[in-house]
Design a protein around this motif. Structure first.
Motif, PDB file in Angstrom:
ATOM      1  N   GLU A   1      72.467  34.705  40.673  1.00  0.00           N
ATOM      2  CA  GLU A   1      73.293  33.533  40.401  1.00  0.00           C
ATOM      3  C   GLU A   1      72.579  32.228  40.755  1.00  0.00           C
ATOM      4  O   GLU A   1      73.114  31.154  40.524  1.00  0.00           O
ATOM      5  N   ALA A   2      71.384  32.379  41.320  1.00  0.00           N
ATOM      6  CA  ALA A   2      70.699  31.204  41.866  1.00  0.00           C
ATOM      7  C   ALA A   2      70.463  30.133  40.813  1.00  0.00           C
ATOM      8  O   ALA A   2      70.589  28.935  41.089  1.00  0.00           O
ATOM      9  N   ASP A   3      70.128  30.567  39.595  1.00  0.00           N
ATOM     10  CA  ASP A   3      69.795  29.581  38.574  1.00  0.00           C
ATOM     11  C   ASP A   3      70.998  28.802  38.066  1.00  0.00           C
ATOM     12  O   ASP A   3      70.859  27.866  37.297  1.00  0.00           O
ATOM     13  N   ARG A   4      72.160  29.189  38.497  1.00  0.00           N
ATOM     14  CA  ARG A   4      73.346  28.413  38.129  1.00  0.00           C
ATOM     15  C   ARG A   4      73.541  27.230  39.077  1.00  0.00           C
ATOM     16  O   ARG A   4      74.402  26.393  38.843  1.00  0.00           O
ATOM     17  N   CYS A   5      72.755  27.195  40.155  1.00  0.00           N
ATOM     18  CA  CYS A   5      72.864  26.105  41.133  1.00  0.00           C
ATOM     19  C   CYS A   5      71.857  25.011  40.798  1.00  0.00           C
ATOM     20  O   CYS A   5      70.789  25.278  40.255  1.00  0.00           O
ATOM     21  N   ASP A   6      72.202  23.762  41.147  1.00  0.00           N
ATOM     22  CA  ASP A   6      71.260  22.663  40.931  1.00  0.00           C
ATOM     23  C   ASP A   6      70.107  22.748  41.925  1.00  0.00           C
ATOM     24  O   ASP A   6      68.981  22.403  41.618  1.00  0.00           O
ATOM     25  N   GLU A   7      70.457  23.182  43.127  1.00  0.00           N
ATOM     26  CA  GLU A   7      69.441  23.238  44.172  1.00  0.00           C
ATOM     27  C   GLU A   7      69.708  24.442  45.077  1.00  0.00           C
ATOM     28  O   GLU A   7      70.861  24.821  45.274  1.00  0.00           O
ATOM     29  N   LEU A   8      68.639  24.996  45.621  1.00  0.00           N
ATOM     30  CA  LEU A   8      68.781  26.187  46.461  1.00  0.00           C
ATOM     31  C   LEU A   8      68.277  25.919  47.871  1.00  0.00           C
ATOM     32  O   LEU A   8      67.328  25.146  48.062  1.00  0.00           O
ATOM     33  N   LEU A   9      68.944  26.558  48.819  1.00  0.00           N
ATOM     34  CA  LEU A   9      68.442  26.575  50.192  1.00  0.00           C
ATOM     35  C   LEU A   9      68.240  28.035  50.551  1.00  0.00           C
ATOM     36  O   LEU A   9      69.213  28.805  50.594  1.00  0.00           O
ATOM     37  N   PHE A  10      66.992  28.412  50.739  1.00  0.00           N
ATOM     38  CA  PHE A  10      66.696  29.793  51.133  1.00  0.00           C
ATOM     39  C   PHE A  10      66.836  29.892  52.645  1.00  0.00           C
ATOM     40  O   PHE A  10      66.208  29.133  53.384  1.00  0.00           O
ATOM     41  N   MET A  11      67.659  30.830  53.100  1.00  0.00           N
ATOM     42  CA  MET A  11      67.839  31.012  54.550  1.00  0.00           C
ATOM     43  C   MET A  11      67.306  32.352  54.998  1.00  0.00           C
ATOM     44  O   MET A  11      67.470  33.363  54.322  1.00  0.00           O
ATOM     45  N   ARG A  12      66.670  32.329  56.140  1.00  0.00           N
ATOM     46  CA  ARG A  12      66.216  33.581  56.747  1.00  0.00           C
ATOM     47  C   ARG A  12      66.241  33.408  58.254  1.00  0.00           C
ATOM     48  O   ARG A  12      65.732  32.405  58.763  1.00  0.00           O
ATOM     49  N   ALA A  13      66.858  34.368  58.934  1.00  0.00           N
ATOM     50  CA  ALA A  13      66.909  34.356  60.409  1.00  0.00           C
ATOM     51  C   ALA A  13      67.360  33.006  60.960  1.00  0.00           C
ATOM     52  O   ALA A  13      66.767  32.477  61.898  1.00  0.00           O
ATOM     53  N   GLY A  14      68.411  32.447  60.352  1.00  0.00           N
ATOM     54  CA  GLY A  14      69.004  31.225  60.888  1.00  0.00           C
ATOM     55  C   GLY A  14      68.302  29.936  60.524  1.00  0.00           C
ATOM     56  O   GLY A  14      68.676  28.866  61.001  1.00  0.00           O
ATOM     57  N   ARG A  15      67.273  30.034  59.702  1.00  0.00           N
ATOM     58  CA  ARG A  15      66.546  28.821  59.331  1.00  0.00           C
ATOM     59  C   ARG A  15      66.491  28.650  57.827  1.00  0.00           C
ATOM     60  O   ARG A  15      66.510  29.634  57.084  1.00  0.00           O
ATOM     61  N   VAL A  16      66.380  27.382  57.382  1.00  0.00           N
ATOM     62  CA  VAL A  16      66.149  27.114  55.968  1.00  0.00           C
ATOM     63  C   VAL A  16      64.639  27.166  55.766  1.00  0.00           C
ATOM     64  O   VAL A  16      63.903  26.347  56.321  1.00  0.00           O
ATOM     65  N   ILE A  17      64.186  28.152  55.005  1.00  0.00           N
ATOM     66  CA  ILE A  17      62.743  28.332  54.843  1.00  0.00           C
ATOM     67  C   ILE A  17      62.220  27.640  53.585  1.00  0.00           C
ATOM     68  O   ILE A  17      61.017  27.474  53.433  1.00  0.00           O
TER      69      ILE A  17
END
Ligand SMILES: Nc1ncnc2c1ncn2[C@@H]1O[C@H](COP(=O)(O)OP(=O)(O)OP(=O)(O)O)[C@@H](O)[C@H]1O
Ligand SMILES: [Mg+2]
Length: 246
Positions: free
Chosen positions: A199-215
């Motif tokens: 569904e990611a491509d339906r968003c204008d912008e993405l925030l990838f999160m891993r282990a509590g951080r935005v990577i």
């Protein structure tokens, strides 16, 4: 509000936001500024901190450190209550009320007196014909629909949706997304979490999160280009290997 619409104040802001449960740093220093009228996807595996982050942004979760701001106001904030919609990951509806009663109840909680508002919200999620059904008797997917209706019955300018399409069938999922885009076009800021990339491509912008951080943060295209791959799943793994975003 005006200054938010003009882009002077971010619609949603995290300032070195942190939440620890004992030794566990569920959200471990997250900062970002989200602009009004855009759809932001928070993507990360189970346990990466998406729900904990969203709860702090809505003012329901108290940060261990840092600050969350919505429409320029520090959270939690009573004045912001009616300006925020929150669809929780576990449906927050009342099983002993009917679909219509749930929608009316949430509307009333936000100070909505218009009797048509609940009906309109149910119509959006195609639940009008089940308005009289008890929430406890709806299927899982229908309950997701009702949860969405309850989150937007008061037409809030900022909407937080925690995995809104889990358990929703493909046809309605497409309709949900069309509706999210319609809301965003009208100026609503949407923060939507997911642990699937499709569904990611339906968003204008993405925030990838891993282990509590935005990577990593950027559009799907930008993140693919930066990672040098056409596959977002691969891009995520690559950013994961690199550690926190610069
Ligand atoms: N109330 C709590 N007490 C203790 N630990 C918690 C609590 N809430 C969350 N956690 C832990 O914090 C981490 C982040 O959880 P969170 O629910 O934010 O993840 P998530 O990214 O939303 O995961 P999912 O995709 O499964 O919904 C997990 O390790 C979780 O077990
Ligand atoms: Mg979650």
């Amino acid at each position: 509000m005006q200054t938010v619409a003009m882009g002077l104040v971010p619609a949603v802001q995290a300032i070195d936001l942190r939440k620890s449960f004992g030794e566990l740093h569920a959200v471990d220093g997250v900062s970002f500024e989200l602009a009004a009228g855009r759809i932001y996807g928070v993507l990360g595996p189970n346990g990466s901190g998406k729900t904990t982050l969203i709860r702090m942004l809505t003012g329901l979760g108290r940060p261990t450190a840092g600050e969350a701001r919505v429409l320029g106001v520090q959270m939690p904030s009573r004045t912001n209550l009616a300006r925020i919609g929150y669809m929780t990951q576990s449906d927050g509806i009342y099983p002993e009320l009917t679909a219509a009663e749930n929608a009316r109840f949430f509307g009333a909680m936000y100070g909505i007196r218009d009797p048509d508002a609940a009906e309109a919200a149910l119509a959006v999620v195609e639940l009008s014909d089940r308005a009289g059904a008890l929430a406890s008797q709806l299927s899982g997917g229908l309950r997701r629909r009702l949860s969405l209706a309850c989150a937007l019955v008061h037409r809030p300018p900022v909407l937080f949706l925690d995995e809104p399409t889990v358990g929703v069938d493909p046809a309605l999922r497409a309709q949900f997304w069309a509706y999210f885009h319609e809301l965003a076009r009208d100026g609503t800021t949407i923060v939507v979490s997911s642990h699937v990339m499709d569904e990611a491509d339906r968003c204008d912008e993405l925030l990838f999160m891993r282990a509590g951080r935005v990577i990593a943060q950027g559009s799907g295209g930008e993140l693919r280009a930066r990672a040098g791959t056409s596959d977002l799943e691969q891009a995520f793994l690559q950013f994961s290997a690199q550690g926190p975003a610069a």
